[in-house]
Motif scaffolding. Structure first.
Motif, PDB file in Angstrom:
ATOM      1  N   ASN A 243       0.680  -1.307  -0.070  1.00 27.62           N
ATOM      2  CA  ASN A 243       0.105   0.156  -0.038  1.00 27.62           C
ATOM      3  C   ASN A 243       0.685   1.268  -0.211  1.00 27.62           C
ATOM      4  OD1 ASN A 243      -2.656  -1.161  -0.026  1.00 27.62           O
ATOM      5  ND2 ASN A 243      -2.153  -1.917   2.109  1.00 27.62           N
ATOM      6  N   SER A 244       1.883   1.104  -0.491  1.00 27.08           N
ATOM      7  CA  SER A 244       3.028   2.401  -0.820  1.00 27.08           C
ATOM      8  C   SER A 244       1.997   3.318  -1.874  1.00 27.08           C
ATOM      9  CB  SER A 244       4.222   1.860  -1.048  1.00 27.08           C
ATOM     10  OG  SER A 244       4.446   1.195  -2.496  1.00 27.08           O
ATOM     11  N   PHE A 245       2.129   4.639  -1.657  1.00 27.08           N
ATOM     12  CA  PHE A 245       1.741   5.473  -2.475  1.00 27.08           C
ATOM     13  C   PHE A 245       2.541   5.796  -3.677  1.00 27.08           C
ATOM     14  CE2 PHE A 245       3.108   8.253   0.994  1.00 27.08           C
ATOM     15  CZ  PHE A 245       3.957   9.114   0.272  1.00 27.08           C
ATOM     16  N   ASN A 246       2.021   5.841  -4.971  1.00 26.94           N
ATOM     17  CA  ASN A 246       2.647   6.352  -6.082  1.00 26.94           C
ATOM     18  C   ASN A 246       1.877   7.664  -6.629  1.00 26.94           C
ATOM     19  OD1 ASN A 246       0.308   5.274  -7.211  1.00 26.94           O
ATOM     20  ND2 ASN A 246       1.243   3.626  -8.235  1.00 26.94           N
ATOM     21  N   GLN A 247       2.337   8.268  -7.777  1.00 26.37           N
ATOM     22  CA  GLN A 247       1.418   9.233  -8.393  1.00 26.37           C
ATOM     23  C   GLN A 247       0.177   9.080  -8.515  1.00 26.37           C
ATOM     24  OE1 GLN A 247       3.227  12.029  -8.500  1.00 26.37           O
ATOM     25  NE2 GLN A 247       0.969  13.282  -8.843  1.00 26.37           N
ATOM     26  N   THR A 248      -0.170   7.792  -9.044  1.00 23.01           N
ATOM     27  CA  THR A 248      -1.612   7.474  -9.368  1.00 23.01           C
ATOM     28  C   THR A 248      -2.493   7.514  -7.919  1.00 23.01           C
ATOM     29  OG1 THR A 248      -0.981   6.173 -11.107  1.00 23.01           O
ATOM     30  CG2 THR A 248      -3.229   5.860 -10.066  1.00 23.01           C
ATOM     31  N   MET A 249      -1.759   7.280  -6.944  1.00 18.46           N
ATOM     32  CA  MET A 249      -2.601   7.268  -5.586  1.00 18.46           C
ATOM     33  C   MET A 249      -2.808   8.691  -5.202  1.00 18.46           C
ATOM     34  SD  MET A 249      -1.909   5.420  -2.119  1.00 18.46           S
ATOM     35  CE  MET A 249      -2.532   3.621  -2.522  1.00 18.46           C
ATOM     36  N   CYS A 250      -1.612   9.431  -5.047  1.00 20.34           N
ATOM     37  CA  CYS A 250      -1.899  10.831  -4.844  1.00 20.34           C
ATOM     38  C   CYS A 250      -2.774  11.404  -5.746  1.00 20.34           C
ATOM     39  CB  CYS A 250      -0.450  11.536  -5.357  1.00 20.34           C
ATOM     40  SG  CYS A 250       0.863  10.947  -3.934  1.00 20.34           S
ATOM     41  N   ASP A 251      -2.965  11.284  -7.169  1.00 20.35           N
ATOM     42  CA  ASP A 251      -3.881  11.771  -7.827  1.00 20.35           C
ATOM     43  C   ASP A 251      -5.291  11.392  -7.353  1.00 20.35           C
ATOM     44  OD1 ASP A 251      -1.971  13.304  -9.317  1.00 20.35           O
ATOM     45  OD2 ASP A 251      -1.721  11.858 -10.764  1.00 20.35           O
ATOM     46  N   GLU A 252      -5.483  10.270  -7.113  1.00 24.57           N
ATOM     47  CA  GLU A 252      -6.975   9.602  -6.719  1.00 24.57           C
ATOM     48  C   GLU A 252      -7.297  10.217  -5.397  1.00 24.57           C
ATOM     49  OE1 GLU A 252      -6.606   5.704  -9.475  1.00 24.57           O
ATOM     50  OE2 GLU A 252      -6.755   5.546  -7.412  1.00 24.57           O
ATOM     51  N   PHE A 253      -6.059  10.215  -4.502  1.00 28.34           N
ATOM     52  CA  PHE A 253      -6.753  10.613  -3.195  1.00 28.34           C
ATOM     53  C   PHE A 253      -7.278  12.027  -3.352  1.00 28.34           C
ATOM     54  CE2 PHE A 253      -5.197   7.379  -0.118  1.00 28.34           C
ATOM     55  CZ  PHE A 253      -6.142   7.460   0.673  1.00 28.34           C
ATOM     56  N   SER A 254      -6.677  13.002  -4.059  1.00 25.28           N
ATOM     57  CA  SER A 254      -6.951  14.320  -4.378  1.00 25.28           C
ATOM     58  C   SER A 254      -8.380  14.330  -4.817  1.00 25.28           C
ATOM     59  CB  SER A 254      -6.002  15.108  -5.222  1.00 25.28           C
ATOM     60  OG  SER A 254      -6.422  16.422  -5.409  1.00 25.28           O
ATOM     61  N   LEU A 255      -8.662  13.636  -5.898  1.00 25.88           N
ATOM     62  CA  LEU A 255     -10.302  13.501  -6.100  1.00 25.88           C
ATOM     63  C   LEU A 255     -11.025  12.903  -5.130  1.00 25.88           C
ATOM     64  CD1 LEU A 255     -12.268  13.398  -8.666  1.00 25.88           C
ATOM     65  CD2 LEU A 255     -11.308  11.070  -9.140  1.00 25.88           C
ATOM     66  N   VAL A 256     -10.554  11.686  -4.477  1.00 26.27           N
ATOM     67  CA  VAL A 256     -11.542  11.290  -3.229  1.00 26.27           C
ATOM     68  C   VAL A 256     -11.874  12.250  -2.304  1.00 26.27           C
ATOM     69  CG1 VAL A 256     -11.446   9.795  -1.366  1.00 26.27           C
ATOM     70  CG2 VAL A 256     -11.040   8.796  -3.810  1.00 26.27           C
TER      71      VAL A 256
END
Length: 257
Positions: A26-39
């Motif tokens: 569950n380490s974060f990459n750029q995609t997770m960063c972008d998706e968290f911003s949306l969430v």
């Protein structure tokens, strides 16, 4: 939402966000960063959401920080670079809906972006907390600075300076106030959902005003915070509006008996 690193669900006014990269702990990459911003934007703007549960898939880890294999996008100009916490953290995204964070397994480094800014943090009996930055020759700054708002300074420095050589146990995390409850692993998600549902049943204006008033007071002097707090009590208790559905309260009280 078309998400690949997160699972997002809403039921009974509770949004459940699950980190879903168990193959990478569950380490974060750029995609997770972008998706968290949306969430976080979705949660902030959706008035049907009254509370949030934050948890992680898999058995080994809640989160081990940034994905060192993939990394995250950084602007070549050092003065233009931004903290990834600006996308990951609820309060930096102006989310004032209470977040219940359920930690299991390893919680390391960047995992503190979420732990530091959650309103209630609980963990399972297999959880461990540590910050490995200095063990790799990296300055530990952003996560410990946020952590210093939750636990005593000496504990923050111990975590930051010992790096990989010491891991905080669930019992010690409870002692220093990093978490408020330790439960068996198999009960972690149910307990987190239970806490969120109890909160979500309360008047949302009062709950969100309470969260915002308390968090924003951390950036003020005591006198300033108290004066601003009065304004929040006035805004959060509008006259002429029903704030409590007594049938729901009675039903919940009967269930708890």
């Amino acid at each position: 939402m078309d998400l690949t690193t997160l699972i997002y669900e809403v039921s009974d006014h509770v949004a459940t966000v699950t980190l879903n990269r168990p193959e990478a702990m569950n380490s974060f990459n750029q995609t997770m960063c972008d998706e968290f911003s949306l969430v976080w934007k979705t949660i902030r703007e959706d008035d049907d959401v009254h509370a949030v549960v934050l948890r992680a898939a898999g058995e080994r880890a809640f989160c081990t920080g940034v994905d060192v294999k993939q990394g995250i996008d950084e602007h070549p100009n050092v003065w233009t670079q931004a903290d990834p916490g600006e996308r990951l953290s609820p309060k930096l995204n102006q989310v004032w809906k209470p977040v219940v964070c359920c930690v299991h397994g390893m919680a390391a480094g960047g995992a503190f972006y979420w732990i530091n800014e959650s309103d209630i943090v609980i963990c399972s009996d297999d959880a461990t907390f540590f910050d490995p930055h200095v063990s790799y020759g990296l300055t530990a700054a952003l996560e410990p600075i946020g952590l210093a708002r939750r636990v005593p300074l000496g504990e923050v420095l111990r975590i930051a300076l010992l790096g990989l050589d010491e891991r905080l146990s669930p019992e010690r995390a409870l002692q220093i106030g990093l978490v408020t409850e330790v439960v068996p692993r198999e009960k972690l998600w149910d307990r987190g959902a239970e806490l969120a549902q109890i909160i979500a049943a309360k008047p949302p204006a009062a709950i969100q005003g309470t969260v915002r008033a308390i968090w924003e007071s951390l950036d003020s002097t005591r006198t300033q915070a108290l004066r601003t707090g009065l304004s929040y009590t006035q805004l959060g208790n509008p006259l002429g509006r029903a704030q409590i559905d007594r049938s729901q309260v009675a039903r919940r009280e009967w269930t708890l008996r």
